[in-house]
Design an enzyme around this catalytic site. Structure first.
Site, PDB file in Angstrom:
ATOM      1  N   HIS A 167       8.672   3.484  18.334  1.00  0.00           N
ATOM      2  CA  HIS A 167       7.513   3.855  17.512  1.00  0.00           C
ATOM      3  C   HIS A 167       7.645   5.310  17.039  1.00  0.00           C
ATOM      4  CE1 HIS A 167       3.065   2.655  16.683  1.00  0.00           C
ATOM      5  NE2 HIS A 167       3.545   3.419  15.700  1.00  0.00           N
ATOM      6  N   GLU A 202       3.123  -2.474  23.375  1.00  0.00           N
ATOM      7  CA  GLU A 202       3.739  -1.171  23.670  1.00  0.00           C
ATOM      8  C   GLU A 202       3.137  -0.550  24.923  1.00  0.00           C
ATOM      9  OE1 GLU A 202       3.715   1.422  20.251  1.00  0.00           O
ATOM     10  OE2 GLU A 202       4.514  -0.155  18.982  1.00  0.00           O
ATOM     11  N   GLY A 238       0.860  -1.190   0.000  1.00  0.00           N
ATOM     12  CA  GLY A 238       0.000   0.000   0.000  1.00  0.00           C
ATOM     13  C   GLY A 238       0.892   1.234   0.000  1.00  0.00           C
ATOM     14  N   ARG A 239       0.341   2.347   0.528  1.00  0.00           N
ATOM     15  CA  ARG A 239       1.076   3.618   0.473  1.00  0.00           C
ATOM     16  C   ARG A 239       2.523   3.511   0.981  1.00  0.00           C
ATOM     17  NH1 ARG A 239      -4.052   6.299   1.614  1.00  0.00           N
ATOM     18  NH2 ARG A 239      -3.889   5.222   3.595  1.00  0.00           N
ATOM     19  N   ILE A 240       2.692   3.010   2.218  1.00  0.00           N
ATOM     20  CA  ILE A 240       4.036   3.044   2.814  1.00  0.00           C
ATOM     21  C   ILE A 240       4.939   1.970   2.191  1.00  0.00           C
ATOM     22  CG2 ILE A 240       5.345   2.873   4.972  1.00  0.00           C
ATOM     23  CD1 ILE A 240       2.833   4.060   6.395  1.00  0.00           C
ATOM     24  N   ARG A 295       2.762  -2.603  12.654  1.00  0.00           N
ATOM     25  CA  ARG A 295       2.207  -2.712  14.001  1.00  0.00           C
ATOM     26  C   ARG A 295       2.883  -3.898  14.684  1.00  0.00           C
ATOM     27  NH1 ARG A 295       0.957   1.801  13.800  1.00  0.00           N
ATOM     28  NH2 ARG A 295      -1.095   2.758  14.032  1.00  0.00           N
TER      29      ARG A 295
HETATM   30  C1  DGY Z   1       0.454   5.717  12.554  1.00  0.00           C
HETATM   31  O1  DGY Z   1       0.162   6.869  12.190  1.00  0.00           O
HETATM   32  O2  DGY Z   1      -0.343   4.796  12.484  1.00  0.00           O
HETATM   33  C2  DGY Z   1       1.853   5.489  13.056  1.00  0.00           C
HETATM   34  O3  DGY Z   1       1.999   4.282  13.673  1.00  0.00           O
HETATM   35  C3  DGY Z   1       2.328   6.613  13.946  1.00  0.00           C
HETATM   36  O4  DGY Z   1       2.548   7.696  13.161  1.00  0.00           O
END
Ligand code: DGY
Length: 328
Positions: free
Chosen positions: A285, A267, A156-158, A238
């Site tokens: 994070h 976390e 996807g985007r990232i 995540r």
């Molecule tokens: C998000 O935006 O979901 C990241 O984990 C924190 O920027």
């Protein structure tokens, strides 16, 4: 007057925007996570909430808030902290902050990749401890990056941005996703493969999937065993996507060469066995933590909140069906 609450200070750009239309909004002014009891207490009577990924937004919370609650604007692209079904059922708008953190997060994935492959934190610690006694042919040997195979799980985007940034390193790119990413195919000659195939072939596996029941522990004891002994795992998605106990074991036993994690299963806790390992790079994070990105996230979250409270469709509405059913 509308009752609005911000659960923790966010960058001033977002607060300033919110202040202009809702000067009386309230906020937890301490730079710390609210306890559950505090979050519930502050939710009472709210019309709008600006939440963080560390705030659990579930049926209990929205019921405590009351039927006038219109919108929860999450200051994150991920919204696994929100029980979407519970919010949708009650007609509450949920928004996120997509796009603005893509590059910062992808850059961080690369920073982690370099750090673990070239053993940067480990060698810096060695140097600072005064152990550097001169150049050595066997000192801190690591993995090559240029020309190696990059495996993107979730294009996807990232994931897409991480893949595109591999151009300068002449890498072969594999990706696993439900859908074809024709840009990656065209621009990089990338190949869509199954997750298992990707794990078998990649020298670097970078995770970019949302947290869903189907992605929880996607990387586990068995999947780690599919990876090459010389390969590295990078996680900026995540924490629960990776079984931390299994990863600690795999790193300890040399099942893979190393890993770099920005996110953790529970976390802010980190599995104690992970903390003992040198072939692991850890960041708290912070993948989206650049000044510009956080300003944009804050502005976006505030804009979503303001629009929702004004009866307009927020630009980054996650549960569009709420708008369709109740707000037209
Ligand atoms: C998000 O935006 O979901 C990241 O984990 C924190 O920027």
């Amino acid at each position: 007057m509308m009752k609005i609450y911000v659960t923790r200070p966010i960058p001033e750009a977002g607060l300033e925007l919110l202040r202009r239309s809702h000067p009386d909004f309230e906020m937890n002014t301490e730079d710390r996570m609210l306890t559950r009891a505090e979050l519930l207490d502050n939710a009472r009577g709210l019309d709008g909430l600006l939440s963080l990924l560390t705030d659990k937004i579930d049926g209990e919370l929205v019921d405590v808030a009351g039927p006038q609650l219109k919108i929860v604007a999450n200051h994150a692209v991920g919204f696994d902290n929100v029980d979407l079904a519970a919010a949708t059922q009650r007609g509450i708008l949920i928004t996120n902050t997509p796009g603005v953190l893509t590059d910062a997060t992808a850059d961080h994935a690369w920073a982690l990749l370099f750090s673990v492959a070239r053993r940067i934190p480990e060698s810096e610690k060695f140097l600072r401890a005064g152990k550097f006694k001169g150049w050595g042919p066997l000192m801190f040997l690591g993995g090559d990056i240029t020309g190696r195979t990059l495996g993107i799980v979730g294009a996807g985007r990232i994931g897409h941005a991480v893949a595109m940034k591999s151009k300068g390193f002449n890498m072969r790119v594999l990706y696993a996703d439900e859908v074809e990413n024709s840009i990656l195919d065209r621009e990089l000659g990338a190949k869509k493969v199954s997750v298992d195939e990707l794990l078998r072939q990649a020298d670097f596996v970078s995770l970019h999937v949302p947290l869903l029941p189907s992605t929880r522990h996607l990387i586990n004891k068995d999947s780690l065993r599919l990876m090459k002994k010389t390969s590295y795992l990078i996680n900026t998605s995540r924490g629960p996507v990776v079984d931390e106990a299994a990863l600690a074991e795999a790193l300890r036993d040399g099942v893979i060469a190393g890993a770099a994690l920005d996110v953790f299963e529970n976390e802010p806790a980190v599995h104690p066995d992970l903390l003992k390992l040198d072939n692991l790079v850890l960041t708290p994070h912070t993948a989206s933590a650049t000044f510009d990105t956080r300003n944009k996230m804050a502005t976006m979250a505030a804009s979503n909140l303001i629009a929702g409270l004004a009866g307009q469709k927020p630009p980054n509405l996650v549960n569009a069906e709420v708008w369709g059913k109740h707000r037209k």
